[in-house]
Design an enzyme around this catalytic site. Structure first.
Site, PDB file in Angstrom:
ATOM      1  N   ASP A   1       0.832  -1.210   0.000  1.00 51.48           N
ATOM      2  CA  ASP A   1       0.000   0.000   0.000  1.00 51.48           C
ATOM      3  C   ASP A   1       0.861   1.253   0.000  1.00 51.48           C
ATOM      4  OD1 ASP A   1       0.845  -0.729   2.654  1.00 51.48           O
ATOM      5  OD2 ASP A   1      -0.620   0.665   3.493  1.00 51.48           O
TER       6      ASP A   1
ATOM      7  N   GLU B   1       0.231  -1.172   5.785  1.00 52.07           N
ATOM      8  CA  GLU B   1       1.283  -0.635   6.655  1.00 52.07           C
ATOM      9  C   GLU B   1       1.069   0.833   6.957  1.00 52.07           C
ATOM     10  OE1 GLU B   1       5.004   1.192   7.971  1.00 52.07           O
ATOM     11  OE2 GLU B   1       3.915   1.669   6.148  1.00 52.07           O
TER      12      GLU B   1
HETATM   13 ZN    ZN Z   1       6.665   2.269   3.994  1.00 52.28          ZN
END
Ligand code: ZN
Length: 493
Positions: A125, A192
């Site tokens: 992401d 994340e």
């Molecule tokens: Zn990162």
């Protein structure tokens, strides 16, 4: 008279001894000589073709939004499909598992099951583009343009280059007929940038249920810096061996409101703002220790003499250095738990006393301090019963330092010097942000954060910022780094 003469002699002798000690220690404070590693396995990377593949990955906006409603999960599935298309050999040879719908786990089984696996992590992401900055990009953020020797776009540095480069390395090794002795696991989280709660911990849970105990875990975080550490001309590769913790405390006050013509001495705003001011005045204590200390010990000998004297004599200069480091926001964050008041809300009418006031203070916690220590510190400093203090949102303890003397650390350090240049200084350091790697402590005692990206001061603002890019040359180097690392770990005992 006699007394003054004696005192003067004593003082001079003392100063001479002091100067002698400082000089001796400075002379002994020499660069740690590391023998040159064997050259890396020669490896022909078609860097333009690899850059074109990375560009296609950039074109899929796998954005993590704070507001889950905005999330476009189809983009993540499209990203999965793209990986299958771009890396056919890896997908034929490795076991591929989808974890919690959108994270990916690949296992390249080694021939010797006695050897602990290694885990190479990255995340798929990216952060959104800040509204209003779209026009500042030289190439539109998700164009994946390849121009002027760079691949441009959101995710080129953080962290699709990690996902793609590790797969490129595996693909390359498979083409070369390489079969690992030690199992290689690739773990790609999908969230994340919003805390990682649905990706990395689910992967870890799965691996733990299988009894996985990794020789080491390598995630994003550190890089090869040039000109970022003041007064050091050499390139310094930073391997994160610890990570700061995270906590937000809400401070709130309730008061009887009323008309502002007959106010009490302090309103809710006055009470709370005084408390916030006290917190800013009374920071958690600074400590130069662990990875931050190791970094100074490693780069200190390469600094000009004026700095070398200081770092060689921490026993004497520690208070001075601590105050110097505390003086800049960047270095202050490496030596103490930081205090940042991020929200302050109260009041809605000019002639009405506010009933309540609320503020949020965000702490980034130095390894060695705990969430409880910080909360206790806040209660002690605030010292006002009218103020309610409570933890809000997610919090996590600091990830403690891993041993830089471990063979696993050495193999990563050696690989950096083999592939990226023997003159690079390699050092452990403390990651002041957060990475998914903090979830991996239950399945490995060696958790590192390093990607082979080269960073100059001007690159720092590209991360999560505008004009994120990676040079084609550097990207090829990252691919070679992962490939050589996989080869090197087979030789680890
Ligand atoms: Zn990162």
């Amino acid at each position: 008279m006699k007394f003054i003469r004696r005192a003067t002699i004593l003082l001079i002798s003392f100063l001479l001894v002091l100067v002698a000690i400082l000089a001796m220690r400075t002379a002994r404070f020499r660069p740690i000589e590391v023998p040159a590693p064997a050259p890396a396995e020669s490896m022909d990377v078609d860097s333009n073709a690899a850059a074109a593949r990375l560009a296609r990955a950039i074109q899929i906006p796998t954005i993590s939004y704070e507001d889950p409603e905005k999330s476009d999960t189809a983009k993540f599935l499209a990203f999965h499909d793209l990986l299958i298309e771009l890396f056919p050999k890896s997908h034929a040879a490795l076991k591929r598992e989808v974890v919690n719908e959108f994270s990916l786990l690949y296992t390249w089984g080694g021939s010797n099951p006695e050897l602990k696996p290694i885990i190479l992590m990255s995340h798929m992401d990216v952060v959104p583009i800040s509204p209003g900055t779209e026009g500042d990009w030289l190439h539109t953020p998700f164009s994946g343009d390849v121009a002027d020797g760079f691949v441009w776009g959101r995710g080129t540095m953080d962290d699709k280059s990690g996902v793609l480069a590790s797969l490129e390395a595996v693909e390359h090794l498979l083409a070369a007929g390489f079969a690992p002795k030690r199992t290689v696991i690739l773990a790609f989280g999908h969230d994340e940038e919003i805390g990682g709660g649905n990706g990395a911990p689910k992967i870890v849970e799965l691996l733990k249920s299988r009894g996985t105990n990794a020789e080491f875990v390598l995630d994003e975080g550190g890089s090869i810096t040039q000109g970022i550490i003041p007064d050091v001309t050499r390139s310094v590769a930073l391997i994160g061996v610890a990570e700061k913790g995270y906590m937000s405390l809400e401070l709130s006050v309730m008061q009887t409101g009323g008309h502002s013509s007959t106010p009490p001495r302090n309103t809710a705003i006055g009470i709370l703002s005084a408390a916030v001011a006290r917190l800013e005045e009374n920071q958690m204590p600074a400590r130069i220790e662990g990875p931050s200390l190791q970094l100074f010990q490693n780069v200190g000998p390469h600094m000009p003499i004026s700095r070398r004297v200081v770092f060689a004599n921490l026993w004497f200069f520690r208070p001075v250095i601590t105050s110097i480091l505390s003086g800049s926001a960047a270095t202050n964050a490496t030596v103490r738990t930081t205090t940042a008041t991020t929200i302050f809300e109260s009041g809605d009418k000019a002639n009405v006393l506010p009933v309540n006031a609320r503020s949020v203070v965000n702490f980034r916690i130095l390894p060695g301090d705990s969430l409880d220590d910080v909360t206790a510190h806040v209660r002690r400093v605030v010292a006002d019963d009218r103020i309610k203090i409570q933890q809000i949102g997610t919090a996590n303890e600091a990830a403690p330092p891993c041993d830089p003397a471990a063979p696993a650390f050495k193999v990563v350090a050696t690989t950096i010097r083999q592939v990226c240049g023997n003159d690079i200084l390699v050092s452990p350091y403390l990651v002041v942000g957060a990475t998914d790697s903090r979830y991996y402590y239950p399945i490995s005692k060696n958790v590192y954060r390093f990607g082979a990206l080269r960073m100059e001061p001007s690159d720092l603002e590209r991360m999560h910022g505008t004009n994120e890019r990676v040079s084609i040359e550097n990207y090829a180097e990252a691919i070679r780094f992962y490939a050589q690392l996989i080869r090197n770990v087979d030789a680890l005992p």
